[in-house]
Motif scaffolding. Structure first.
Motif, mmCIF file in Angstrom:
data_model
loop_
_atom_site.group_PDB
_atom_site.id
_atom_site.type_symbol
_atom_site.label_atom_id
_atom_site.label_comp_id
_atom_site.label_asym_id
_atom_site.label_seq_id
_atom_site.Cartn_x
_atom_site.Cartn_y
_atom_site.Cartn_z
ATOM 1 N N LEU A 1 -6.319 -1.506 -15.306
ATOM 2 C CA LEU A 1 -7.234 -0.666 -14.522
ATOM 3 C C LEU A 1 -6.952 0.817 -14.766
ATOM 4 C CD1 LEU A 1 -7.268 -2.729 -11.203
ATOM 5 C CD2 LEU A 1 -9.255 -2.257 -12.653
ATOM 6 N N ARG A 2 -5.692 1.163 -14.894
ATOM 7 C CA ARG A 2 -5.331 2.552 -15.205
ATOM 8 C C ARG A 2 -5.848 2.926 -16.605
ATOM 9 N NH1 ARG A 2 -0.710 4.361 -11.895
ATOM 10 N NH2 ARG A 2 -0.141 2.666 -10.491
ATOM 11 N N ARG A 3 -5.700 1.994 -17.524
ATOM 12 C CA ARG A 3 -6.055 2.252 -18.928
ATOM 13 C C ARG A 3 -7.561 2.367 -19.110
ATOM 14 N NH1 ARG A 3 -3.350 -2.015 -20.786
ATOM 15 N NH2 ARG A 3 -1.449 -0.813 -21.098
ATOM 16 N N HIS A 4 -8.319 1.470 -18.482
ATOM 17 C CA HIS A 4 -9.749 1.366 -18.772
ATOM 18 C C HIS A 4 -10.665 1.907 -17.678
ATOM 19 C CE1 HIS A 4 -9.020 -0.926 -22.404
ATOM 20 N NE2 HIS A 4 -8.250 -1.760 -21.734
ATOM 21 N N ARG A 5 -10.126 2.059 -16.444
ATOM 22 C CA ARG A 5 -10.962 2.517 -15.334
ATOM 23 C C ARG A 5 -10.444 3.789 -14.675
ATOM 24 N NH1 ARG A 5 -15.715 0.296 -15.807
ATOM 25 N NH2 ARG A 5 -16.091 1.236 -13.746
ATOM 26 N N ALA A 6 -9.342 4.337 -15.188
ATOM 27 C CA ALA A 6 -8.703 5.509 -14.576
ATOM 28 C C ALA A 6 -8.513 5.273 -13.074
ATOM 29 C CB ALA A 6 -9.529 6.776 -14.824
ATOM 30 N N SER A 7 -8.100 4.061 -12.750
ATOM 31 C CA SER A 7 -7.937 3.674 -11.358
ATOM 32 C C SER A 7 -6.648 2.857 -11.224
ATOM 33 C CB SER A 7 -9.157 2.856 -10.900
ATOM 34 O OG SER A 7 -9.096 2.620 -9.510
ATOM 35 N N THR A 8 -6.424 2.291 -10.042
ATOM 36 C CA THR A 8 -5.262 1.421 -9.818
ATOM 37 C C THR A 8 -5.725 0.229 -8.994
ATOM 38 O OG1 THR A 8 -4.656 2.441 -7.708
ATOM 39 C CG2 THR A 8 -3.701 3.423 -9.709
ATOM 40 N N LEU A 9 -4.935 -0.828 -9.009
ATOM 41 C CA LEU A 9 -5.253 -1.983 -8.184
ATOM 42 C C LEU A 9 -5.234 -1.583 -6.709
ATOM 43 C CD1 LEU A 9 -5.907 -4.964 -7.990
ATOM 44 C CD2 LEU A 9 -3.452 -5.460 -8.110
ATOM 45 N N GLY A 10 -4.318 -0.698 -6.365
ATOM 46 C CA GLY A 10 -4.228 -0.233 -4.984
ATOM 47 C C GLY A 10 -5.520 0.383 -4.482
ATOM 48 N N ARG A 11 -6.235 1.095 -5.357
ATOM 49 C CA ARG A 11 -7.492 1.733 -4.937
ATOM 50 C C ARG A 11 -8.559 0.695 -4.604
ATOM 51 N NH1 ARG A 11 -7.798 6.351 -9.416
ATOM 52 N NH2 ARG A 11 -6.019 7.591 -8.743
ATOM 53 N N TYR A 12 -8.556 -0.409 -5.321
ATOM 54 C CA TYR A 12 -9.526 -1.471 -5.028
ATOM 55 C C TYR A 12 -9.202 -2.165 -3.706
ATOM 56 C CZ TYR A 12 -11.579 -1.031 -9.657
ATOM 57 O OH TYR A 12 -12.230 -0.545 -10.765
ATOM 58 N N LEU A 13 -7.948 -2.058 -3.292
ATOM 59 C CA LEU A 13 -7.500 -2.756 -2.081
ATOM 60 C C LEU A 13 -7.273 -1.796 -0.914
ATOM 61 C CD1 LEU A 13 -4.980 -5.031 -3.974
ATOM 62 C CD2 LEU A 13 -7.175 -5.758 -3.033
ATOM 63 N N GLU A 14 -7.839 -0.601 -1.012
ATOM 64 C CA GLU A 14 -7.627 0.428 0.015
ATOM 65 C C GLU A 14 -8.079 -0.013 1.405
ATOM 66 O OE1 GLU A 14 -7.921 4.761 -2.211
ATOM 67 O OE2 GLU A 14 -9.760 3.708 -1.658
ATOM 68 N N ARG A 15 -9.185 -0.739 1.458
ATOM 69 C CA ARG A 15 -9.776 -1.079 2.765
ATOM 70 C C ARG A 15 -9.310 -2.431 3.288
ATOM 71 N NH1 ARG A 15 -14.053 1.270 -0.081
ATOM 72 N NH2 ARG A 15 -14.775 3.233 0.813
ATOM 73 N N THR A 16 -8.397 -3.055 2.605
ATOM 74 C CA THR A 16 -7.975 -4.391 3.005
ATOM 75 C C THR A 16 -6.511 -4.595 2.638
ATOM 76 O OG1 THR A 16 -8.507 -6.734 2.769
ATOM 77 C CG2 THR A 16 -8.738 -5.389 0.800
ATOM 78 N N SER A 17 -5.895 -5.611 3.187
ATOM 79 C CA SER A 17 -4.481 -5.879 2.909
ATOM 80 C C SER A 17 -4.359 -7.111 2.023
ATOM 81 C CB SER A 17 -3.714 -6.119 4.218
ATOM 82 O OG SER A 17 -3.747 -4.965 5.017
ATOM 83 N N LEU A 18 -3.792 -6.915 0.859
ATOM 84 C CA LEU A 18 -3.586 -8.036 -0.048
ATOM 85 C C LEU A 18 -2.490 -8.931 0.506
ATOM 86 C CD1 LEU A 18 -4.462 -9.164 -2.818
ATOM 87 C CD2 LEU A 18 -2.561 -7.914 -3.828
ATOM 88 N N CYS A 19 -2.781 -10.214 0.566
ATOM 89 C CA CYS A 19 -1.801 -11.187 1.065
ATOM 90 C C CYS A 19 -1.536 -12.182 -0.062
ATOM 91 C CB CYS A 19 -2.359 -11.891 2.296
ATOM 92 S SG CYS A 19 -1.255 -13.123 2.941
ATOM 93 N N VAL A 20 -0.362 -12.104 -0.673
ATOM 94 C CA VAL A 20 -0.036 -12.897 -1.856
ATOM 95 C C VAL A 20 0.932 -14.019 -1.497
ATOM 96 C CG1 VAL A 20 1.032 -12.829 -4.152
ATOM 97 C CG2 VAL A 20 -0.420 -10.934 -3.399
ATOM 98 N N LEU A 21 0.696 -15.185 -2.075
ATOM 99 C CA LEU A 21 1.625 -16.303 -1.987
ATOM 100 C C LEU A 21 2.062 -16.634 -3.414
ATOM 101 C CD1 LEU A 21 -0.387 -18.509 0.539
ATOM 102 C CD2 LEU A 21 1.660 -17.149 1.051
#
Length: 242
Positions: free
Chosen positions: A114-134
């Motif tokens: 995402l940094r390479r191709h979208r000048a963004s981060t995964l964190g920015r896509y998840l700004e409005r929500t909380s990622l819950c990983v198992l």
């Protein structure tokens, strides 16, 4: 009667890549598997990517995806990474825990893409929500810490009697990881059923850090210079030397 989280809605994410270096390697395929309840028919979304760099023979030997196949059938990375970021955000917003085997690899390589191709981060896509990983690897290693042997996805599938058809296909691996998490939940129900997925997410970060320290100590005793990153589920960006 309330359904335990391991019998309820889950999603799972997996990637196949050009190699194992999250900072330099690229995603060549990805899959998202969504299951509304244990035993329900999963909904599977697949992505195939032309990474724009050669795929090493060693990587092709693992997942079977060749340069020629990806150039002919793969999509350009930029729109795919956008779709992947949005897809994970949608699962998070829907409140579905996201199963990711060895999460620091797949989530970090997605973040770097995402940094390479979208000048963004995964964190920015998840700004409005909380990622819950198992993460089945972290859960299994904590809950059955003294069991001998490796803990690859294939090993966990064998141990928990989960069928793994077509290993190293992103959709097959994601489906198997999801079923392993359900199996872990059932086997260790007395220790897990009172914990919410959000609480488990927080605990896994602690457990993974402790596991990393233990592995680092073992490497030190063996005289191995390899470094183990304690970050979970996403590795921070490496700072470039000035």
């Amino acid at each position: 009667m309330t359904t335990n989280w391991y019998e309820g809605p889950l999603a799972a994410f997996d990637t196949e890549t050009t190699g194992v270096d999250v900072e330099r390697d690229r995603i060549v395929s990805a899959a998202l598997v969504v299951q509304d309840a244990a035993g329900a028919r999963p909904r599977v979304t697949r992505w195939l990517v032309n990474p724009g760099i050669p795929v090493p023979e060693g990587a092709t030997a693992v997942h079977g995806l060749t340069d020629e196949h990806l150039q002919r059938n793969g999509r350009w990375p930029s729109p795919v990474m956008e779709e992947l970021g949005r897809a994970l955000a949608e699962q998070s917003a829907a409140g579905r825990p996201l199963v990711v085997m060895n999460a620091p690899f797949d989530l970090t390589i997605l973040d770097r893409e995402l940094r390479r191709h979208r000048a963004s981060t995964l964190g920015r896509y998840l700004e409005r929500t909380s990622l819950c990983v198992l993460d089945p690897r972290v859960l299994d290693k904590h809950l059955d810490r003294y069991r001998k042997g490796r803990r690859t996805l294939a090993d966990l599938c064998a141990h928990y009697e989960v069928e793994l058809e077509g290993a190293h296909d992103a959709a097959a691996d994601a489906t198997a990881a999801l079923e392993v998490v359900r199996a872990v939940g059932r086997r260790f129900a007395s220790r897990l059923e009172r914990l919410s997925p959000a609480e488990l997410h927080t605990l896994q970060a602690v457990w993974h850090a402790a596991q990393a320290r233990g592995l680092q100590a073992w490497f030190a005793r063996q005289g191995t210079p390899e470094l183990v990153d304690p970050a979970w589920p996403l590795r921070p960006e490496l700072r470039k030397a000035a």
